[in-house]
Design an enzyme around this catalytic site. Structure first.
Site, short mmCIF file in Angstrom:
data_model
loop_
_atom_site.label_atom_id
_atom_site.label_comp_id
_atom_site.label_asym_id
_atom_site.label_seq_id
_atom_site.Cartn_x
_atom_site.Cartn_y
_atom_site.Cartn_z
N ASP A 1 -11.02 -2.36 -41.17
CA ASP A 1 -11.63 -3.60 -40.71
C ASP A 1 -10.54 -4.68 -40.68
O ASP A 1 -9.57 -4.61 -41.42
CB ASP A 1 -12.74 -3.99 -41.70
CG ASP A 1 -13.56 -5.14 -41.19
OD1 ASP A 1 -13.52 -5.41 -39.98
OD2 ASP A 1 -14.27 -5.76 -42.01
N GLU A 2 -10.72 -5.67 -39.85
CA GLU A 2 -9.75 -6.79 -39.75
C GLU A 2 -8.32 -6.26 -39.60
O GLU A 2 -7.41 -6.68 -40.31
CB GLU A 2 -9.84 -7.68 -41.00
CG GLU A 2 -11.22 -8.21 -41.32
CD GLU A 2 -11.65 -9.38 -40.47
OE1 GLU A 2 -10.97 -9.68 -39.46
OE2 GLU A 2 -12.69 -9.97 -40.80
N GLN B 1 -8.03 -13.63 -34.15
CA GLN B 1 -8.41 -14.09 -35.48
C GLN B 1 -7.39 -13.70 -36.54
O GLN B 1 -7.73 -13.60 -37.73
CB GLN B 1 -9.79 -13.53 -35.85
CG GLN B 1 -10.89 -14.09 -34.99
CD GLN B 1 -12.26 -13.64 -35.44
OE1 GLN B 1 -12.71 -13.95 -36.52
NE2 GLN B 1 -12.92 -12.89 -34.57
N LYS C 1 -19.23 -6.87 -34.76
CA LYS C 1 -18.22 -5.98 -35.28
C LYS C 1 -18.66 -5.26 -36.55
O LYS C 1 -18.55 -4.04 -36.66
CB LYS C 1 -16.95 -6.80 -35.58
CG LYS C 1 -15.82 -6.02 -36.15
CD LYS C 1 -14.82 -6.96 -36.75
CE LYS C 1 -15.41 -7.58 -38.00
NZ LYS C 1 -14.40 -8.28 -38.81
N THR C 2 -19.17 -6.03 -37.50
CA THR C 2 -19.59 -5.43 -38.76
C THR C 2 -20.72 -4.44 -38.53
O THR C 2 -20.77 -3.37 -39.13
CB THR C 2 -20.07 -6.53 -39.73
OG1 THR C 2 -19.10 -7.57 -39.73
CG2 THR C 2 -20.21 -5.99 -41.13
N ARG D 1 -17.49 -19.72 -36.17
CA ARG D 1 -18.43 -19.41 -37.25
C ARG D 1 -19.83 -19.92 -36.92
O ARG D 1 -20.80 -19.55 -37.56
CB ARG D 1 -17.99 -20.07 -38.57
CG ARG D 1 -16.71 -19.57 -39.22
CD ARG D 1 -16.64 -18.10 -39.31
NE ARG D 1 -15.93 -17.58 -38.13
CZ ARG D 1 -15.95 -16.31 -37.75
NH1 ARG D 1 -16.65 -15.44 -38.42
NH2 ARG D 1 -15.30 -15.92 -36.69
#
Length: 746
Positions: free
Chosen positions: A222-223, A253, A31-32, A606
């Site tokens: 983002d997010e 998330q 994603k980033t 993670r």
DNA sequence: ATTTATATCTTTTTT
DNA sequence: AGATATAAAT
């Protein structure tokens, strides 16, 4: 621009720049990378001016990392991007336009402590019971309203909220809300929620709205699953003109509902944009199959979710390890031992390990174990530097210089160091200010006419000192001013005289803050080096964004919330107990556990290679040893992906932990008065009556020996101890003074 | 006004 | 257990 290392779906997300897009990005799907490439692509391929791009993130950490990565791709142009957290970008806009809302340009930002303190005094002034109106509960309510763009007036006038509050037996919430907003305004202060709320208010001015609509031709978030209604409303307004909006998020998330995040934003986004295209990134590049599928099996217990299947091409990997410990201390030891072993066997570095927990307080036991084994670690979060008392004190002085009406700052330091100005006098001044409808600072400056000359003169002296230094604000640089006030106020002197270890530390902290100011003012990256700019940055800085690069090789300890967006080879999720994770508060409220489950999902995803879940059977909470059940989340994982550590090893650890606690508590109690023994009585060794142990003890009469069996049934605490010289003896432990030595090596 | 003793509560998570 | 708030004593 080279996009060859991205897959075709990722490339599409990068190059589709015109029109509304929603990217649903599963954990570990790059994603980033997509976001940073997209911005770089806009700059390089589409030749967009960086100042026309707005990119909003949730944390400072995410923002700095993103900026760094973009800079690596496109160079210094990245500096002119509007890239930052919602709060920092909006604060920047508000600074420019503050006068439209009647705020001073140098408005203060109240942190949670300030807000709570203000509420406490309002509640007190209204003669309300602060057991009923607990400041943090009230603040949560107010915060919730602001996040839904409800003004204090609207709240107070609403029959619905009125009824709601009355049934909760808090009928005065509306009035408190009104007063709180008024006091903040008069103090020239905004709390965290105001930064969002007031930005929305600001955009109601057509010309302001148009200006920023024109400016932000491309908007990215983002997010997105963590945005609240107010944040979304603002972004929607801003995107109205160009409609080039791209939101990136993962409903699985979403873990900030407690802060007002609204998962419906992501689910409703489609309705707001008819021409929306949805891009799903479902391939996970991060984790092993076992981890990805186990994570999926966790989230499958939730009802509401966007259709999405995360899959991976990676290796199968190891199953998830489950570790059971007897106590919290032993949990720490087992984790430390496991890391020690894995590190050696798989040639890993400390950096590859993370220990994640639900609450900050859990770090303590783990830290102790790591320290004992001489393993280096860092704790992210917890009490940050800027939350330390002495640091906040000096900051309050600085805040007062910038904005003398800052009530919270004034209250904090008017009698610090002690000047003989008591809480009574301060209260009187606050009421005088409201009664005469004049700024608080005016009252402070003319205190003798309100409070008489005795205390009044002292107060005026204080006011004169602040004013004198404030007058020099424009001529001298921020560092000069800061160190000047630190000296003149007597703050530094007081700390310097404190020769205790803590006092020394506090003195150093203040010095470090001054260094921070110096660094800020001399940093060429900062365009605004004023004291006001420094204060804003500090107010929005958090514990989680320690700019600690990978120069040091340390094990990372943090909450799961803080771990979002990060990845590690090995992840330990500790404290997997019912009442801890899922949290007790969640279990008590009849809310479903979906957010807790998503939190667990975040924790598990993670990891690149391996997951360890640990839980303790007993744990100290509020100084009491409590019995714990394993978390229901463990049983929700598909057993195909789980494995329990060997029973034998656990059995030994189990009995040893109990025995150690028991013996040490008895040994402690033997020297204490009887009322101190309740800790011992609360000790519940579940269903065990005998424990086999191999612990070394020393008895004044018999000398050194080994505990071979411990009887823990009922109130009897007898131990069979094998002494070197006297052979096996059965001792009633409460009468024996026994010193525990180190455990005998195998 | 300030120090000291006593009572109460806390633990989600963060900008 | 430890921090913080209130009450009591100086």
């Amino acid at each position: 621009m080279n996009l060859s290392h991205l897959n075709s779906i990722q490339q599409r997300a990068v190059t589709s720049t015109e029109g509304p897009y929603m990217v649903i990005a599963g954990a570990g799907s790059g994603k980033t990378s997509v976001l940073t490439h997209r911005i770089a692509y806009l700059l390089e391929a589409a030749h967009i001016n960086p100042s026309n791009i707005l990119a909003l993130t949730f944390t400072n950490k995410a923002a700095t990392e993103m900026r760094q990565r973009i800079e690596n791709m496109v160079g210094p142009a990245a500096k002119n991007l509007w890239l930052g957290t919602f709060h920092s970008i909006f604060a920047r806009i508000l600074r420019k336009e503050a006068d439209r809302l009647g705020y001073p340009r140098n408005f203060t930002i109240y942190d949670t402590d300030d807000s709570r303190a203000l509420l406490r005094s309002i509640i007190k002034e209204m003669n309300l019971d602060d057991q009923v109106y607990k400041p943090y509960v009230v603040l949560a309510r107010i915060s919730g309203a602001k996040n839904r763009l409800i003004t204090a007036q609207a709240y107070a006038n609403s029959a619905l909220y009125q009824a709601d509050d009355e049934s909760a037996r808090k009928p005065h919430l509306g009035t408190i809300f009104l007063k709180y907003v008024d006091r903040c305004f008069k103090a020239g202060a905004m709390d965290f929620d105001d930064l969002i709320f007031n930005t929305h208010q600001l955009l109601r001015y057509a010309e302001v709205l148009y200006k920023y609509q024109e400016c932000f031709r491309y908007i990215m978030i983002d997010e997105f699953q963590d945005t609240n209604m107010a944040q979304y409303a603002i972004v929607k307004d801003l995107a109205m003109l160009h409609k080039n909006i791209c939101v990136v998020g993962d409903d699985a998330q979403s873990i900030y509902a407690f802060r007002g995040a609204d998962i419906h934003n992501i689910l409703n986004f489609e309705k707001d944009y008819a021409t929306l295209s949805v891009i799903k990134l479902e391939q996970n590049y991060r984790s092993t199959q076992n981890i990805v599928y186990a994570a999926n099996s966790i989230i499958s217990h939730n009802k509401a979710q966007f259709k999405k299947v995360v899959w991976t091409d990676n290796d199968v990997g190891e199953p998830i390890d489950l570790i059971r410990a007897t106590t919290d201390a032993e949990e720490g030891r087992l984790v430390a031992a496991s890391i020690y072993e894995s590190r050696a066997n798989h040639k890993l570095r400390n950096n590859d390990f993370a220990i994640l927990y639900r609450t900050n307080s859990q770090s303590r036991a783990i830290e102790e174990a790591l320290r004992k084994m001489n393993m280096s670690y860092r704790v992210v979060g917890g009490m940050s530097f800027y939350q330390r008392k002495e640091v906040k004190d000096l900051l309050a002085y600085l805040r007062l210089l910038i904005n003398p009406n800052d009530e919270a700052a004034l209250k904090r330091i008017i009698n610090l160091p002690k000047r003989g100005i008591g809480a009574n006098s301060v209260d009187k001044m606050v009421t005088a200010a409201t009664d005469h409808a004049i700024p608080l600072w005016k009252v402070v400056c003319h205190a003798s006419s309100f409070l008489g000359s005795r205390v009044g003169n002292t107060i005026e002296e204080f006011a004169a000192m602040i004013q004198q230094i404030a007058a020099e604000l424009s001529q001298r640089d921020a560092y000069d001013i800061a160190s000047c006030i630190a000296k003149r106020s007597g703050l530094l002197k007081e700390l310097h005289e404190d020769k205790t270890v803590e006092g020394l530390g506090r003195y150093e902290n203040v010095q470090e803050l001054l260094n921070g100011v110096k660094e800020f003012t001399t940093n060429p990256e900062n365009e605004d080096t004023s004291l006001a700019a420094f204060l804003q940055e500090v107010a929005l800085a958090t514990n989680a964004d320690t700019v600690d690069q990978e120069v040091t090789d340390k094990i990372t300890l943090m909450t799961i919330h803080a771990a979002k967006g990060l990845e590690f080879a090995y992840v330990y999720v500790v404290g997997m107990e019912e009442g801890l994770f899922p949290s007790q508060l969640m279990l008590e409220s009849r809310a479903d556990l979906e957010e807790e489950r998503r939190l667990f999902y975040v924790a598990v995803t993670r990891a690149r290679q391996r997951i360890f879940l640990t839980y303790a059977m007993t744990r100290y909470r509020f100084g009491r040893l409590k019995h714990c059940e394993p978390s229901r989340f463990i049983t929700e994982i598909d057993p195909a992906y789980l494995q329990m550590k060997t029973q034998r090893a656990l059995q030994v650890a189990h009995s040893e932990g109990y025995a150690r606690r028991l013996v040490s508590s008895i040994a402690r109690n033997a020297q204490k008065p009887p009322q101190q023994t309740h800790a011992m009585n609360n000790f519940q060794p579940s269903d065990m009556t005998h424990i086999e142990v191999g612990m070394q003890v020393a008895h004044p009469r018999f000398g050194r020996g080994t505990v071979c069996q411990l009887d823990v049934s009922g109130d009897v605490r007898k131990a069979k101890i094998d002494f070197v010289d006297f052979g096996e003896k059965t001792l009633l432990l409460s009468f024996a003074k026994i010193k525990i030595l180190d455990r005998i090596p195998e």
